[in-house]
Design a protein around this motif. Structure first.
Motif, PDB file in Angstrom:
ATOM      1  N   HIS A   1       0.883  -1.111  -0.138  1.00 24.22           N
ATOM      2  CA  HIS A   1      -0.292  -0.115  -0.073  1.00 24.22           C
ATOM      3  C   HIS A   1       0.945   1.283  -0.101  1.00 24.22           C
ATOM      4  CE1 HIS A   1      -2.637   3.213   1.694  1.00 24.22           C
ATOM      5  NE2 HIS A   1      -4.021   2.531   0.707  1.00 24.22           N
ATOM      6  N   PRO A   2       0.626   2.141  -0.550  1.00 24.80           N
ATOM      7  CA  PRO A   2       1.582   3.252  -1.160  1.00 24.80           C
ATOM      8  C   PRO A   2       1.782   4.146   0.732  1.00 24.80           C
ATOM      9  CG  PRO A   2      -0.182   3.389  -3.088  1.00 24.80           C
ATOM     10  CD  PRO A   2      -0.685   2.250  -1.950  1.00 24.80           C
ATOM     11  N   GLN A   3       0.528   3.748   1.362  1.00 24.96           N
ATOM     12  CA  GLN A   3       1.133   4.309   2.890  1.00 24.96           C
ATOM     13  C   GLN A   3       1.966   4.161   3.623  1.00 24.96           C
ATOM     14  OE1 GLN A   3       0.089   8.038   4.219  1.00 24.96           O
ATOM     15  NE2 GLN A   3       0.583   7.610   6.116  1.00 24.96           N
ATOM     16  N   ALA A   4       2.384   2.927   4.024  1.00 25.44           N
ATOM     17  CA  ALA A   4       2.992   1.668   4.475  1.00 25.44           C
ATOM     18  C   ALA A   4       4.091   2.187   3.551  1.00 25.44           C
ATOM     19  CB  ALA A   4       2.505  -0.443   3.860  1.00 25.44           C
ATOM     20  N   LEU A   5       4.138   1.938   2.399  1.00 24.69           N
ATOM     21  CA  LEU A   5       5.180   1.882   1.866  1.00 24.69           C
ATOM     22  C   LEU A   5       6.223   3.356   1.826  1.00 24.69           C
ATOM     23  CD1 LEU A   5       7.467   0.881  -0.220  1.00 24.69           C
ATOM     24  CD2 LEU A   5       6.180   1.945  -2.158  1.00 24.69           C
ATOM     25  N   ALA A   6       5.110   4.067   2.268  1.00 23.08           N
ATOM     26  CA  ALA A   6       5.581   5.489   2.333  1.00 23.08           C
ATOM     27  C   ALA A   6       6.328   5.729   3.710  1.00 23.08           C
ATOM     28  CB  ALA A   6       5.072   6.677   2.549  1.00 23.08           C
ATOM     29  N   GLU A   7       5.569   5.409   4.624  1.00 24.72           N
ATOM     30  CA  GLU A   7       5.940   4.942   6.614  1.00 24.72           C
ATOM     31  C   GLU A   7       7.512   4.058   6.809  1.00 24.72           C
ATOM     32  OE1 GLU A   7       2.209   3.458   8.204  1.00 24.72           O
ATOM     33  OE2 GLU A   7       1.984   5.349   7.666  1.00 24.72           O
ATOM     34  N   ALA A   8       7.873   2.809   5.615  1.00 24.88           N
ATOM     35  CA  ALA A   8       8.638   2.327   5.667  1.00 24.88           C
ATOM     36  C   ALA A   8       9.388   3.419   4.872  1.00 24.88           C
ATOM     37  CB  ALA A   8       8.993   1.445   4.952  1.00 24.88           C
ATOM     38  N   ALA A   9      10.166   3.974   3.757  1.00 26.93           N
ATOM     39  CA  ALA A   9      10.830   4.828   3.016  1.00 26.93           C
ATOM     40  C   ALA A   9      10.958   5.761   4.033  1.00 26.93           C
ATOM     41  CB  ALA A   9      10.331   5.263   1.977  1.00 26.93           C
TER      42      ALA A   9
ATOM     43  N   LYS B   1      12.347  16.035  14.524  1.00 23.25           N
ATOM     44  CA  LYS B   1      11.442  14.678  13.991  1.00 23.25           C
ATOM     45  C   LYS B   1      10.772  14.559  12.299  1.00 23.25           C
ATOM     46  CE  LYS B   1      11.031  14.461  18.872  1.00 23.25           C
ATOM     47  NZ  LYS B   1      13.129  13.395  19.223  1.00 23.25           N
ATOM     48  N   LEU B   2      10.600  13.097  12.936  1.00 24.01           N
ATOM     49  CA  LEU B   2       9.507  12.860  11.961  1.00 24.01           C
ATOM     50  C   LEU B   2       8.165  12.302  11.857  1.00 24.01           C
ATOM     51  CD1 LEU B   2       8.801  12.521   8.122  1.00 24.01           C
ATOM     52  CD2 LEU B   2       9.717  10.805   8.838  1.00 24.01           C
ATOM     53  N   ILE B   3       7.502  13.627  11.544  1.00 25.89           N
ATOM     54  CA  ILE B   3       5.879  13.207  12.414  1.00 25.89           C
ATOM     55  C   ILE B   3       5.005  13.142  11.902  1.00 25.89           C
ATOM     56  CG2 ILE B   3       3.955  15.085  13.899  1.00 25.89           C
ATOM     57  CD1 ILE B   3       6.874  15.452  15.512  1.00 25.89           C
ATOM     58  N   GLU B   4       5.172  13.412  10.523  1.00 29.20           N
ATOM     59  CA  GLU B   4       3.401  12.548   9.550  1.00 29.20           C
ATOM     60  C   GLU B   4       4.490  12.680   8.227  1.00 29.20           C
ATOM     61  OE1 GLU B   4      -0.986  12.883   8.427  1.00 29.20           O
ATOM     62  OE2 GLU B   4       0.394  14.978   8.977  1.00 29.20           O
ATOM     63  N   ILE B   5       3.639  10.981   8.077  1.00 24.21           N
ATOM     64  CA  ILE B   5       4.953  11.696   6.638  1.00 24.21           C
ATOM     65  C   ILE B   5       3.749  10.135   5.468  1.00 24.21           C
ATOM     66  CG2 ILE B   5       6.247   9.186   6.773  1.00 24.21           C
ATOM     67  CD1 ILE B   5       8.587   9.765   4.273  1.00 24.21           C
ATOM     68  N   ARG B   6       2.966  10.627   4.595  1.00 21.56           N
ATOM     69  CA  ARG B   6       2.394  10.232   3.126  1.00 21.56           C
ATOM     70  C   ARG B   6       2.936  10.351   1.901  1.00 21.56           C
ATOM     71  NH1 ARG B   6      -1.607  14.308   5.730  1.00 21.56           N
ATOM     72  NH2 ARG B   6      -1.384  14.858   4.075  1.00 21.56           N
ATOM     73  N   PRO B   7       2.273   9.767   0.779  1.00 23.85           N
ATOM     74  CA  PRO B   7       3.460   9.699  -0.093  1.00 23.85           C
ATOM     75  C   PRO B   7       2.823  11.530  -0.976  1.00 23.85           C
ATOM     76  CG  PRO B   7       1.867   7.961  -0.482  1.00 23.85           C
ATOM     77  CD  PRO B   7       1.233   8.334   0.834  1.00 23.85           C
ATOM     78  N   GLY B   8       4.014  11.857  -1.171  1.00 24.90           N
ATOM     79  CA  GLY B   8       3.632  13.430  -1.270  1.00 24.90           C
ATOM     80  C   GLY B   8       3.450  14.426  -0.004  1.00 24.90           C
ATOM     81  N   TYR B   9       3.820  13.644   0.484  1.00 30.40           N
ATOM     82  CA  TYR B   9       3.615  14.874   1.326  1.00 30.40           C
ATOM     83  C   TYR B   9       4.508  14.352   3.092  1.00 30.40           C
ATOM     84  CZ  TYR B   9       1.517  16.693   6.057  1.00 30.40           C
ATOM     85  OH  TYR B   9       1.491  17.898   7.193  1.00 30.40           O
ATOM     86  N   ALA B  10       5.221  15.798   3.501  1.00 31.85           N
ATOM     87  CA  ALA B  10       6.051  15.484   4.805  1.00 31.85           C
ATOM     88  C   ALA B  10       6.120  16.108   6.242  1.00 31.85           C
ATOM     89  CB  ALA B  10       7.889  14.947   5.030  1.00 31.85           C
TER      90      ALA B  10
END
Length: 148
Positions: A7-15, A32-41
């Protein structure tokens, strides 16, 4: 892992987790990395005494570093190794000792190997500190191994 099954969200979190684990610079500055999504941090950084300049405000280089790190995490969130190709920053207000800065990076466009990202840096009260626009370039490889 099969790229098609992740899933793109799981991939973004793993990356993001892999990239953060390797990123001694961002960690050393207290980011600190608070949030990450595809195309967003979204990342935060507290302003420490050793980050103040001669005017007793946050040195612009540290504000830039926060914006640049959020940009880097956003453009690598698709799990393709991606580097910065250029950027601009505009400083709008000073950061002060003990402020908690937040940088929110958003992908605006992706075409081929090039992307454009906007980053807004704010303080804990929502005051705009800086705006940053970065251009990314995709290179070979992945942060998290994929098979398929």
């Amino acid at each position: 892992m099969t790229n098609a099954k992740i899933h793109p969200q799981a991939l973004a979190e793993a990356a993001g987790a892999e990239m953060y684990a390797r990123d001694a610079a961002s960690q050393g500055l207290g980011m600190k990395l608070i949030e990450i999504r595809p195309g967003y941090a979204r990342m935060t950084m507290p302003i420490r005494a050793d980050m103040l300049n001669g005017h007793q405000t946050c040195h612009g280089g540290f504000i830039f570093a926060l914006a640049d790190s959020a940009f880097a995490f956003a453009c690598n969130s698709h799990n393709h190794n991606t580097v910065g190709a250029g950027c601009t920053i505009d400083y709008l207000a000073p950061g002060r000792l003990d402020d908690l800065l937040t940088a929110e990076a958003v992908e605006r466009t992706m075409s081929g190997k090039t992307g454009i990202y906007d980053v807004m840096v704010t303080d804990q009260e929502g005051r705009m500190i800086a705006t940053f626009r970065g251009k990314s370039h995709r290179v070979s490889g992945h942060l998290v191994p994929v098979h398929g």
